[in-house]
Scaffold this motif. Structure first.
Motif, short mmCIF file in Angstrom:
data_model
loop_
_atom_site.label_atom_id
_atom_site.label_comp_id
_atom_site.label_asym_id
_atom_site.label_seq_id
_atom_site.Cartn_x
_atom_site.Cartn_y
_atom_site.Cartn_z
N THR A 209 0.72 -1.28 -0.01
CA THR A 209 -0.05 0.11 -0.01
C THR A 209 1.03 1.26 -0.07
O THR A 209 0.31 2.41 0.33
N ILE A 210 2.22 1.21 -0.41
CA ILE A 210 2.83 2.30 -0.18
C ILE A 210 2.41 3.46 -1.37
O ILE A 210 2.21 3.18 -2.29
N GLN A 211 2.42 4.59 -0.90
CA GLN A 211 1.90 5.86 -1.60
C GLN A 211 2.93 6.37 -2.44
O GLN A 211 3.92 6.35 -2.16
N PRO A 212 2.58 7.16 -3.45
CA PRO A 212 3.94 7.53 -4.42
C PRO A 212 4.73 8.65 -3.50
O PRO A 212 5.98 8.47 -3.85
N GLU A 213 4.10 9.56 -2.59
CA GLU A 213 5.18 10.39 -1.84
C GLU A 213 5.91 9.53 -0.74
O GLU A 213 6.96 10.05 -0.57
N GLN A 214 5.28 8.53 -0.26
CA GLN A 214 6.07 7.49 0.38
C GLN A 214 7.07 6.97 -0.31
O GLN A 214 8.27 6.77 -0.02
N ASP A 215 6.96 6.44 -1.59
CA ASP A 215 7.89 5.73 -2.35
C ASP A 215 8.94 6.59 -2.76
O ASP A 215 10.21 5.93 -2.64
N ASP A 216 9.05 7.70 -3.02
CA ASP A 216 9.97 8.76 -3.35
C ASP A 216 10.95 8.87 -2.21
O ASP A 216 12.06 8.85 -2.39
N LEU A 217 10.52 8.87 -0.95
CA LEU A 217 11.18 9.09 -0.01
C LEU A 217 11.99 7.38 0.30
O LEU A 217 13.09 7.64 0.60
N ILE A 218 11.34 6.54 0.40
CA ILE A 218 11.92 5.13 0.56
C ILE A 218 12.96 4.82 -0.69
O ILE A 218 14.09 4.42 -0.01
N ARG A 219 12.90 5.53 -1.71
CA ARG A 219 13.78 5.09 -2.62
C ARG A 219 14.97 6.05 -3.14
O ARG A 219 15.81 6.41 -3.84
N GLY A 220 14.95 6.89 -1.88
CA GLY A 220 15.98 8.14 -1.92
C GLY A 220 17.66 7.68 -2.12
O GLY A 220 17.79 6.41 -1.77
N ASP A 221 18.37 8.39 -2.41
CA ASP A 221 19.74 7.98 -2.67
C ASP A 221 20.39 7.58 -1.37
O ASP A 221 20.17 8.50 -0.02
N LEU A 222 21.15 6.57 -1.34
CA LEU A 222 21.77 6.27 0.23
C LEU A 222 22.82 7.39 0.60
O LEU A 222 22.79 7.75 1.66
N ALA A 223 23.41 8.38 -0.09
CA ALA A 223 24.29 9.13 0.19
C ALA A 223 23.45 10.55 0.73
O ALA A 223 24.08 11.36 1.39
N ALA A 224 22.31 10.69 0.50
CA ALA A 224 21.56 11.87 0.91
C ALA A 224 20.55 11.31 2.26
O ALA A 224 20.24 10.60 2.12
N SER A 225 20.89 12.44 3.13
CA SER A 225 20.12 12.17 4.54
C SER A 225 19.08 12.95 4.31
O SER A 225 18.81 13.96 3.61
N VAL A 226 17.78 12.46 4.99
CA VAL A 226 16.39 13.24 4.79
C VAL A 226 15.89 13.10 5.93
O VAL A 226 16.11 12.12 6.84
N CYS A 227 15.14 14.19 6.39
CA CYS A 227 14.17 14.40 7.71
C CYS A 227 12.79 14.49 7.13
O CYS A 227 12.30 15.03 6.32
N VAL A 228 11.94 13.44 7.79
CA VAL A 228 10.55 13.43 7.39
C VAL A 228 9.74 13.75 8.77
O VAL A 228 9.86 13.30 9.64
N HIS A 536 22.70 19.30 14.92
CA HIS A 536 23.55 18.61 15.92
C HIS A 536 23.72 17.25 15.40
O HIS A 536 24.49 16.49 15.98
N LEU A 537 22.81 16.67 14.60
CA LEU A 537 22.76 15.44 14.23
C LEU A 537 24.09 15.27 12.99
O LEU A 537 24.34 14.17 12.47
N GLY A 538 24.85 16.40 12.44
CA GLY A 538 25.74 16.53 11.65
C GLY A 538 25.22 16.49 10.35
O GLY A 538 26.15 16.37 9.21
N VAL A 539 23.94 16.71 9.73
CA VAL A 539 23.55 16.81 8.51
C VAL A 539 22.68 18.07 8.46
O VAL A 539 21.54 17.99 8.02
N PRO A 540 23.31 19.31 8.25
CA PRO A 540 22.48 20.39 8.22
C PRO A 540 22.20 20.72 6.96
O PRO A 540 21.04 21.49 6.75
N ASP A 541 22.35 19.94 6.24
CA ASP A 541 21.87 20.26 4.80
C ASP A 541 20.95 19.33 4.32
O ASP A 541 20.06 19.17 3.33
N ALA A 542 20.41 18.20 5.26
CA ALA A 542 19.39 17.43 4.90
C ALA A 542 18.21 17.93 4.39
O ALA A 542 17.54 19.01 5.15
#
Length: 699
Positions: A209-228, A536-542
């Motif tokens: 039941t994954i929705q499109p906006e959820q799928d975009d986050l799930i398949r994000g690049d490993l090198a990129a940190s993300v905050c949901v 503080h988490l070390g990923v200010p550009d996430a």
């Protein structure tokens, strides 16, 4: 033509059309059930084949190290296949158009695991994480992505994978412009029923039941940190877990070599989510709490609220750094004489002071700095020796490195130290604390930090939970901890700056998936803004990505919770829900316990789990009242119980079909951020919410 069927529930205004359509649908169901039987046979062969490969792999001709690595890989694969939970082997199908350049005319069944009759044969089922499967989640009438028909399968609730449990299917003819959604639900009937299915026991995966906006986050690049930034019911936890599974699938060598860590707020929460990754075919992932990760011993002490707040403050990082490096003597160090047989190599005090100053300026980890000083002193002695007698052998150099005089000098100017020694001295000695905290903490804060009764030594200290964060900070200054390739941090809004730093140290060479909701921040140091926490988490550009559309929490419940948002002092968008089927009842009662018992009895007449949530101080009284009425109630750690009594402080992250919220005013009064806690309590219901109160409501 789009059609769907669930056995026993079809209706049509035209009998002839009904008969013909039902015949087609019954034929498709028989065909798909037979295909599922084929897949089941193939999976059994895969499991048997994996076991045979383990036996064969033990006899391969290779080096001992190669054989050991191969054996480990084969055994891990066999173990993972054996431990797969029982269940349906596919939940969807993609039929591509004949003219699609990549998959022209191909048909793919989509499931949680790749299934094939032979490694070189086309798969019977493709993994939901495979690139071709993305169209199952992203394709639509506006952008079919080459898909002619998307089929979803409906399985009986709780199915263990018997083909007879395939009870329905739903086709969307995307090439003909069908949207595949019904009304305001935002999903077809099968998807809606799966999302709304009653919840009892641990959290389930959402691969179907994954929705499109959820799928975009799930398949994000490993090198990129993300905050949901996820509002209640938007599936942020599920997104984080499925992202972990996706990264393990896409980058298996890199992730397994450096590790993947799931961090949850407590063991109750981790028990709730524990079965998600195994159901997706991923075992062996470390799921832990931050306290378990940083714990250097048991927590036996406690802090006052003000003391804990200061210890979690970001300023403590500099206080601790000063306290540690105050042990390094950059001035006043005498000369060094290192014996070499009957001769002594002398290093002048000024040269030694320069070496120490240079190393400090480079800011290496404390333990590395000590050995760097040793190496540079030895390098200077070696240069003197070679000027005197020519090249010296390596054995001679190693001997100089081990000279007692050199080690004694290092102990004097750059001594070895344990984190416990640094923190215990800081919290015990007012003068040490005053020097380290000068200009950072005021006198009142320093008094708050100091132990009232200092221990005789660090070995007898009673460490609090906040002290563990301080110890980890010093340990990280002494020697960098081993990191992970990726860390998923859930309920991140509750982390203090010092806790964020502890996580950042473990992700210094990896990436982060940060999950949370600022509105649900309940600790005294909870984040009000994501940019501060991410720094503080070390990923200010996430990137901060909001999820505001809820699929689990009904609109009536979300609407009630949204009434609290303006009072929570956080800037988050109001949540919305696509669910219109929920129920909300607010009941005033002179006898709150009796009304709670009545509400639970009524809830038990319906399907699903019942969570009774009360202020921590009231939880035992509520459980006793239910027991006296003949209603057995489990604690929050007993997953799968029909009725659970949950203290408000541990309900975060959990979900129940029916929630009975007892006396909201008591929940609010129980802690500093009680309104935030109440927001959490109100949004745990995925079908029905009863609010029982005898005092005025806080909203």
């Amino acid at each position: 033509m789009r059609y769907s069927v669930t056995i026993g529930s079809m209706t049509s205004p035209h009998p002839a059309a009904t008969s013909l359509q039902e015949a087609h649908l019954q034929h498709d169901l028989r065909t798909e059930r037979a295909y599922h039987d084929t897949c089941r046979t193939a999976l059994a062969a895969m499991v048997d084949g994996a076991a045979e490969h383990v036996v064969t792999g033990e006899d391969v001709s290779a080096s001992g190290a190669d054989a050991e690595v191969l054996g480990y890989q084969l055994r891990s694969r066999a173990k993972a296949l054996r431990e797969l939970p029982e269940g349906p082997l596919f939940f969807g199908r993609l039929d591509f158009r004949d003219d699609d350049p990549a998959h022209g005319g191909q048909r793919y069944h989509v499931g949680r695991l790749r299934i094939t009759e032979d490694p070189v044969a086309p798969p019977l089922v493709v993994d939901w994480r495979a690139p071709v499967s993305r169209a199952f989640y992203q394709a639509g009438a506006h952008d079919p992505q080459g898909v002619a028909v998307r089929r979803r399968f409906g399985w009986a609730p709780g199915s263990r994978g018997d083909s007879a449990d395939l009870t329905g299917l739903e086709d969307e003819h995307l090439g003909e412009g069908e949207s595949g959604t019904d009304g305001e639900s935002g999903a077809g009937g099968i998807v809606a029923r799966e999302i709304e299915r009653p919840r009892v026991g641990p959290m389930r995966d959402i691969a179907a039941t994954i929705q499109p906006e959820q799928d975009d986050l799930i398949r994000g690049d490993l090198a990129a940190s993300v905050c949901v930034q996820g509002a209640p019911g938007t599936g942020k936890t599920a997104v984080g877990l499925h992202r972990a599974a996706y990264l393990l699938y896409t980058h298996p060598q890199r992730i397994r070599r450096s590790g993947l860590l799931i961090l949850g707020p407590n063991r109750t929460f981790l028990s709730y989510i524990a079965e998600v990754l195994p159901s997706l075919g991923e075992t062996g992932v470390r799921q832990s709490t931050l306290q378990e990760e940083i714990g250097r011993g048991p927590v036996t002490g406690t802090d006052s609220g003000p003391a804990a707040a200061v210890k979690h403050d970001a300023r403590m990082a500099e206080v601790l750094r000063r306290a540690l490096y105050a042990r390094v003597a950059t001035e006043g160090a005498g000369e060094l004489a290192v014996p070499d047989g009957s001769y002594h190599w002398r290093v002048p005090a000024a040269e030694l002071a320069g070496i120490i100053a240079d190393v400090r300026a480079e800011q290496p980890p404390y333990a590395v700095g000590r050995e760097r000083v040793r190496a540079r002193i030895v390098r200077g002695i070696r240069a003197r020796a070679e000027r005197r007698a020519g090249t010296v052998p390596n054995a001679w150099v190693r001997g100089i490195e081990r000279r007692r005089a050199l080690s004694a000098y290092l102990d004097a100017v750059w001594p070895k130290v344990r984190p416990e020694e640094v923190v215990a001295e800081l919290l015990s000695d007012p003068e040490v604390l005053a020097r380290a905290a000068d200009g950072l903490l005021d006198p009142a804060e320093q008094r708050t930090l100091r132990w009232a009764k200092p221990p005789r030594s660090y070995r007898s200290a009673r460490w609090s939970a906040a002290d563990l964060v301080l110890l980890d900070e010093v340990a990280g200054l002494i020697e960098h901890p081993e990191g992970y390739g990726h860390i998923v941090v859930d309920e991140a809004q509750d982390l203090s700056p010092m806790e964020c730093r502890a996580i950042a140290r473990r992700a210094s060479y990896g990436s982060l998936t940060v999950l949370g909701d600022l509105a649900q921040g309940t600790t005294a140091w909870a984040a009000r803004r994501w940019d501060v926490a991410l720094r503080h988490l070390g990923v200010p550009d996430a990137a901060v990505v909001p999820l505001t559309t809820g699929f689990r929490v009904p609109a009536a419940v979300v609407g009630l919770a949204n009434r609290l948002l303006d009072r929570l002092d956080v800037d988050v968008p109001a949540a919305r829900s696509l669910r219109r089927d929920g129920e909300l009842r607010v009941r005033h009662a002179d006898d709150v316990l009796a009304a709670t018992v009545t509400a639970v009895r009524e809830a038990l007449a319906r399907d699903g789990s019942v969570g009774v949530v009360a202020a921590d101080a009231d939880a035992d009284r509520v459980r006793a009242a239910l027991a006296a009425a003949g209603i057995g109630a489990a604690g929050p750690d007993e997953l799968g119980a029909r009725v659970t009594v949950v203290p408000a402080s541990v309900v975060k992250g959990l979900e129940y079909d029916h929630v009975v919220a007892v006396e909201p005013a008591a929940v609010v009064e129980a802690e500093e951020r009680g309104l935030h806690r109440l927001y959490v309590v109100l949004t745990r219901a995925v079908s029905r919410l009863d609010v029982i109160h005898g005092r005025p409501l806080p909203f």
